[in-house]
Design a protein around this motif. Structure first.
Motif, PDB file in Angstrom:
ATOM      1  N   ASN A 187     122.437  55.357  53.120  1.00  0.00           N
ATOM      2  CA  ASN A 187     121.804  56.657  52.922  1.00  0.00           C
ATOM      3  C   ASN A 187     120.656  56.807  53.913  1.00  0.00           C
ATOM      4  OD1 ASN A 187     123.056  57.556  50.135  1.00  0.00           O
ATOM      5  ND2 ASN A 187     122.492  55.415  49.908  1.00  0.00           N
ATOM      6  N   TYR A 188     120.262  58.038  54.171  1.00  0.00           N
ATOM      7  CA  TYR A 188     119.143  58.286  55.085  1.00  0.00           C
ATOM      8  C   TYR A 188     117.894  57.528  54.621  1.00  0.00           C
ATOM      9  CZ  TYR A 188     116.366  61.027  58.422  1.00  0.00           C
ATOM     10  OH  TYR A 188     115.570  61.421  59.473  1.00  0.00           O
ATOM     11  N   LYS A 189     117.698  57.510  53.322  1.00  0.00           N
ATOM     12  CA  LYS A 189     116.537  56.813  52.765  1.00  0.00           C
ATOM     13  C   LYS A 189     116.584  55.315  53.077  1.00  0.00           C
ATOM     14  CE  LYS A 189     115.038  58.203  48.763  1.00  0.00           C
ATOM     15  NZ  LYS A 189     114.931  58.450  47.300  1.00  0.00           N
ATOM     16  N   ASP A 190     117.792  54.733  53.084  1.00  0.00           N
ATOM     17  CA  ASP A 190     117.930  53.313  53.420  1.00  0.00           C
ATOM     18  C   ASP A 190     117.499  53.054  54.855  1.00  0.00           C
ATOM     19  OD1 ASP A 190     119.117  52.684  50.908  1.00  0.00           O
ATOM     20  OD2 ASP A 190     121.039  53.413  51.649  1.00  0.00           O
ATOM     21  N   ALA A 191     117.900  53.944  55.754  1.00  0.00           N
ATOM     22  CA  ALA A 191     117.546  53.778  57.164  1.00  0.00           C
ATOM     23  C   ALA A 191     116.033  53.877  57.361  1.00  0.00           C
ATOM     24  CB  ALA A 191     118.272  54.809  58.015  1.00  0.00           C
ATOM     25  N   LEU A 192     115.391  54.764  56.612  1.00  0.00           N
ATOM     26  CA  LEU A 192     113.934  54.857  56.686  1.00  0.00           C
ATOM     27  C   LEU A 192     113.297  53.561  56.193  1.00  0.00           C
ATOM     28  CD1 LEU A 192     113.333  58.495  55.371  1.00  0.00           C
ATOM     29  CD2 LEU A 192     113.258  57.693  57.745  1.00  0.00           C
ATOM     30  N   SER A 193     113.785  53.037  55.087  1.00  0.00           N
ATOM     31  CA  SER A 193     113.269  51.774  54.568  1.00  0.00           C
ATOM     32  C   SER A 193     113.486  50.642  55.558  1.00  0.00           C
ATOM     33  CB  SER A 193     113.947  51.440  53.233  1.00  0.00           C
ATOM     34  OG  SER A 193     113.574  50.154  52.781  1.00  0.00           O
ATOM     35  N   ALA A 194     114.653  50.640  56.196  1.00  0.00           N
ATOM     36  CA  ALA A 194     115.011  49.556  57.122  1.00  0.00           C
ATOM     37  C   ALA A 194     114.231  49.602  58.420  1.00  0.00           C
ATOM     38  CB  ALA A 194     116.507  49.605  57.416  1.00  0.00           C
ATOM     39  N   THR A 195     113.567  50.726  58.679  1.00  0.00           N
ATOM     40  CA  THR A 195     112.784  50.852  59.905  1.00  0.00           C
ATOM     41  C   THR A 195     111.284  50.950  59.620  1.00  0.00           C
ATOM     42  OG1 THR A 195     113.276  53.243  59.888  1.00  0.00           O
ATOM     43  CG2 THR A 195     114.637  51.842  61.299  1.00  0.00           C
ATOM     44  N   GLY A 196     110.887  50.616  58.383  1.00  0.00           N
ATOM     45  CA  GLY A 196     109.469  50.451  58.086  1.00  0.00           C
ATOM     46  C   GLY A 196     108.740  51.671  57.566  1.00  0.00           C
ATOM     47  N   LYS A 209     106.813  53.446  55.104  1.00  0.00           N
ATOM     48  CA  LYS A 209     106.113  53.017  53.885  1.00  0.00           C
ATOM     49  C   LYS A 209     105.985  54.130  52.855  1.00  0.00           C
ATOM     50  CE  LYS A 209     103.924  48.959  55.739  1.00  0.00           C
ATOM     51  NZ  LYS A 209     102.702  48.135  55.855  1.00  0.00           N
ATOM     52  N   GLY A 210     106.492  55.317  53.190  1.00  0.00           N
ATOM     53  CA  GLY A 210     106.649  56.329  52.159  1.00  0.00           C
ATOM     54  C   GLY A 210     107.837  56.025  51.259  1.00  0.00           C
ATOM     55  N   ILE A 211     108.747  55.187  51.756  1.00  0.00           N
ATOM     56  CA  ILE A 211     109.911  54.762  50.980  1.00  0.00           C
ATOM     57  C   ILE A 211     109.688  53.378  50.383  1.00  0.00           C
ATOM     58  CG2 ILE A 211     112.403  54.316  51.045  1.00  0.00           C
ATOM     59  CD1 ILE A 211     111.663  57.240  51.526  1.00  0.00           C
ATOM     60  N   THR A 212     109.278  52.442  51.222  1.00  0.00           N
ATOM     61  CA  THR A 212     109.075  51.054  50.789  1.00  0.00           C
ATOM     62  C   THR A 212     107.649  50.634  51.127  1.00  0.00           C
ATOM     63  OG1 THR A 212     111.411  50.524  51.120  1.00  0.00           O
ATOM     64  CG2 THR A 212     109.863  48.672  51.094  1.00  0.00           C
ATOM     65  N   ARG A 213     106.914  50.267  50.114  1.00  0.00           N
ATOM     66  CA  ARG A 213     105.489  49.973  50.305  1.00  0.00           C
ATOM     67  C   ARG A 213     105.242  48.588  50.895  1.00  0.00           C
ATOM     68  NH1 ARG A 213     105.603  52.461  45.269  1.00  0.00           N
ATOM     69  NH2 ARG A 213     105.472  50.444  44.199  1.00  0.00           N
ATOM     70  N   LYS A 214     106.037  47.593  50.447  1.00  0.00           N
ATOM     71  CA  LYS A 214     105.754  46.218  50.836  1.00  0.00           C
ATOM     72  C   LYS A 214     106.965  45.569  51.503  1.00  0.00           C
ATOM     73  CE  LYS A 214     102.296  45.410  47.214  1.00  0.00           C
ATOM     74  NZ  LYS A 214     101.907  44.561  46.046  1.00  0.00           N
ATOM     75  N   TYR A 215     106.669  44.818  52.543  1.00  0.00           N
ATOM     76  CA  TYR A 215     107.685  44.050  53.253  1.00  0.00           C
ATOM     77  C   TYR A 215     107.271  42.588  53.238  1.00  0.00           C
ATOM     78  CZ  TYR A 215     109.459  48.552  54.861  1.00  0.00           C
ATOM     79  OH  TYR A 215     109.988  49.817  54.904  1.00  0.00           O
ATOM     80  N   PRO A 216     108.239  41.654  53.373  1.00  0.00           N
ATOM     81  CA  PRO A 216     109.668  41.809  53.661  1.00  0.00           C
ATOM     82  C   PRO A 216     110.440  42.421  52.501  1.00  0.00           C
ATOM     83  CG  PRO A 216     109.163  39.518  53.254  1.00  0.00           C
ATOM     84  CD  PRO A 216     107.855  40.232  53.276  1.00  0.00           C
ATOM     85  N   HIS A 217     111.625  42.983  52.856  1.00  0.00           N
ATOM     86  CA  HIS A 217     112.355  43.782  51.876  1.00  0.00           C
ATOM     87  C   HIS A 217     113.823  43.890  52.274  1.00  0.00           C
ATOM     88  CE1 HIS A 217     113.241  47.012  49.076  1.00  0.00           C
ATOM     89  NE2 HIS A 217     113.630  47.785  50.064  1.00  0.00           N
ATOM     90  N   THR A 218     114.699  44.034  51.258  1.00  0.00           N
ATOM     91  CA  THR A 218     116.117  44.327  51.474  1.00  0.00           C
ATOM     92  C   THR A 218     116.397  45.747  50.996  1.00  0.00           C
ATOM     93  OG1 THR A 218     116.837  42.039  51.228  1.00  0.00           O
ATOM     94  CG2 THR A 218     118.492  43.737  50.851  1.00  0.00           C
ATOM     95  N   PRO A 219     116.756  46.677  51.906  1.00  0.00           N
ATOM     96  CA  PRO A 219     117.072  48.053  51.494  1.00  0.00           C
ATOM     97  C   PRO A 219     118.427  48.129  50.779  1.00  0.00           C
ATOM     98  CG  PRO A 219     116.492  47.913  53.839  1.00  0.00           C
ATOM     99  CD  PRO A 219     116.773  46.521  53.365  1.00  0.00           C
ATOM    100  N   GLY A 220     118.820  49.376  50.455  1.00  0.00           N
ATOM    101  CA  GLY A 220     120.116  49.628  49.821  1.00  0.00           C
ATOM    102  C   GLY A 220     119.968  50.230  48.440  1.00  0.00           C
ATOM    103  N   ILE A 221     119.920  51.577  48.365  1.00  0.00           N
ATOM    104  CA  ILE A 221     119.693  52.232  47.070  1.00  0.00           C
ATOM    105  C   ILE A 221     120.979  52.362  46.252  1.00  0.00           C
ATOM    106  CG2 ILE A 221     117.681  53.475  47.933  1.00  0.00           C
ATOM    107  CD1 ILE A 221     119.366  56.007  48.072  1.00  0.00           C
ATOM    108  N   ASP A 222     122.108  51.970  46.848  1.00  0.00           N
ATOM    109  CA  ASP A 222     123.399  51.996  46.146  1.00  0.00           C
ATOM    110  C   ASP A 222     123.980  50.583  46.103  1.00  0.00           C
ATOM    111  OD1 ASP A 222     123.323  54.743  45.841  1.00  0.00           O
ATOM    112  OD2 ASP A 222     124.588  55.158  47.581  1.00  0.00           O
ATOM    113  N   ALA A 223     124.605  50.251  44.994  1.00  0.00           N
ATOM    114  CA  ALA A 223     125.283  48.953  44.890  1.00  0.00           C
ATOM    115  C   ALA A 223     126.396  49.048  43.856  1.00  0.00           C
ATOM    116  CB  ALA A 223     124.301  47.851  44.492  1.00  0.00           C
ATOM    117  N   ALA A 224     127.498  48.365  44.150  1.00  0.00           N
ATOM    118  CA  ALA A 224     128.617  48.269  43.206  1.00  0.00           C
ATOM    119  C   ALA A 224     129.131  46.839  43.234  1.00  0.00           C
ATOM    120  CB  ALA A 224     129.739  49.236  43.591  1.00  0.00           C
ATOM    121  N   GLY A 225     129.329  46.274  42.057  1.00  0.00           N
ATOM    122  CA  GLY A 225     129.777  44.892  42.031  1.00  0.00           C
ATOM    123  C   GLY A 225     130.097  44.404  40.634  1.00  0.00           C
TER     124      GLY A 225
END
Length: 333
Positions: free
Chosen positions: A43-52, A54-70
């Motif tokens: 998702n677009y939000k994942d790409a923002l998180s993956a590129t730093g 901080k409006g999406i992800t406050r603290k790093y290191p981090h693993t993005p991915g707002i969707d998961a199935a398993g």
């Protein structure tokens, strides 16, 4: 237990690096359910998180991915048992909780949804947050009484994840769909999804300065924001509804109140991450019957590996080069 994950780190000089590393389950945040992730989606939000961002992800290191199935590996909640096939979209997954771009996640049971009957885990990820967002948009419009007889519905960003699924859902529901895109090569794709008419971005880029335009559409699902959203409001028919789901162009809306107080147009918002579980379950139930678009999903999706995601597709989605949904095969069943 070691597992593979995309790992985004911040360097001492404020730059961000992403690598595929080996992690262990004990390092994951606390939660009642451990899930072995087989598929995720970009998702677009994942790409923002993956590129730093901080409006999406406050603290790093981090693993993005707002969707998961398993598959549930460990459960300390009676609602879920080892071996259950489950999905997660939104909540805090992939934002400040390690997300689906890793082979394992650990999350609260309140975030977990049992896989809908009739769908594969991969198909659930083709839908994912994008599908839930598009479906919530249509759901809210129809709660206000919108129906196909009122006129066409415009979908902007129509080749993106939300847009592609919105076109398919609206067509499935009997609406005339006007798909707006800047991609000249996308006409056959959009027609396959059910678009009745395809327009360029200029169709919804009014620069006249007028407070209102000639009414042309009964509603819209917008992923762009800015002047596109303003134009959609000004050109909407009386008692129509426009749903804002994104801000690819701009988060600003410099509007007058005239569409609202003279034409009774409703501006609706979708924040899918915080959608109540009762509404999530309603949406997934509708995907099983009323909004079943399984016949369109293969056309919408491209499957990639975690390595390909890291090397190519995170940057591509930020550059507007993606059509449909990028589904990541994280592990074998």
């Amino acid at each position: 237990m070691p597992f593979k994950a995309l790992w985004v780190t911040e360097t001492a000089d404020g730059k961000f690096e992403r690598n595929i590393v080996e992690r262990v389950i004990d390092d994951l945040p606390q939660g009642e359910v451990v899930i072995r992730v087989l598929y995720s989606a970009l998702n677009y939000k994942d790409a923002l998180s993956a590129t730093g961002n901080k409006g999406i992800t406050r603290k790093y290191p981090h693993t993005p991915g707002i969707d998961a199935a398993g598959i549930v590996e460990i459960s300390r909640n009676e609602q879920f048992a080892t071996g259950d096939e489950v999905i997660i979209t939104g909540n805090d997954l992939g934002m400040n909780t390690c997300g689906g771009f890793g082979e394992f996640i650990r999350v609260p049971a309140a975030w977990v949804v049992r896989k809908p009957e009739g769908y594969t885990l991969k198909e659930c990820m083709i839908l994912g947050t994008a599908g839930v967002t598009a479906a919530l948009a249509l759901h809210k419009m129809e709660l206000l009484g919108l129906h196909p007889d009122q006129g066409p519905i415009v979908v902007t960003g129509s080749t993106g994840g939300v847009g592609s699924i919105a076109v398919s859902l609206l067509a499935k529901s009997g609406y005339e769909v006007i798909a707006v895109t800047g991609k000249n090569h996308a006409h056959e794709y959009l027609q396959h999804l059910g678009a009745h008419k395809i327009e360029t971005r200029e169709f919804v880029n009014d620069t006249s300065g007028k407070a209102l335009l000639r009414p042309q559409w009964a509603g819209a699902i917008d992923t762009v924001g800015g002047n596109t959203l303003l134009t959609l409001l000004k050109g909407c028919k009386p008692e129509g509804a426009v749903v804002s789901t994104g801000l690819v162009s701009s988060p600003k809306l410099e509007a007058t109140v005239y569409p609202f107080i003279l034409n009774g147009v409703s501006l609706l918002g979708v924040g899918s991450a915080e959608t109540p579980m009762t509404t999530r379950l309603l949406i997934w139930d509708k995907f099983k019957d009323t909004w079943n678009i399984r016949d369109k999903l293969n056309a919408i999706a491209k499957e990639v590996t975690l390595e390909e995601l890291n090397l190519t597709y995170i940057d591509s989605i930020l550059q507007g080069k993606i059509m449909g949904r990028i589904v990541i095969k994280i592990a074998e069943k």
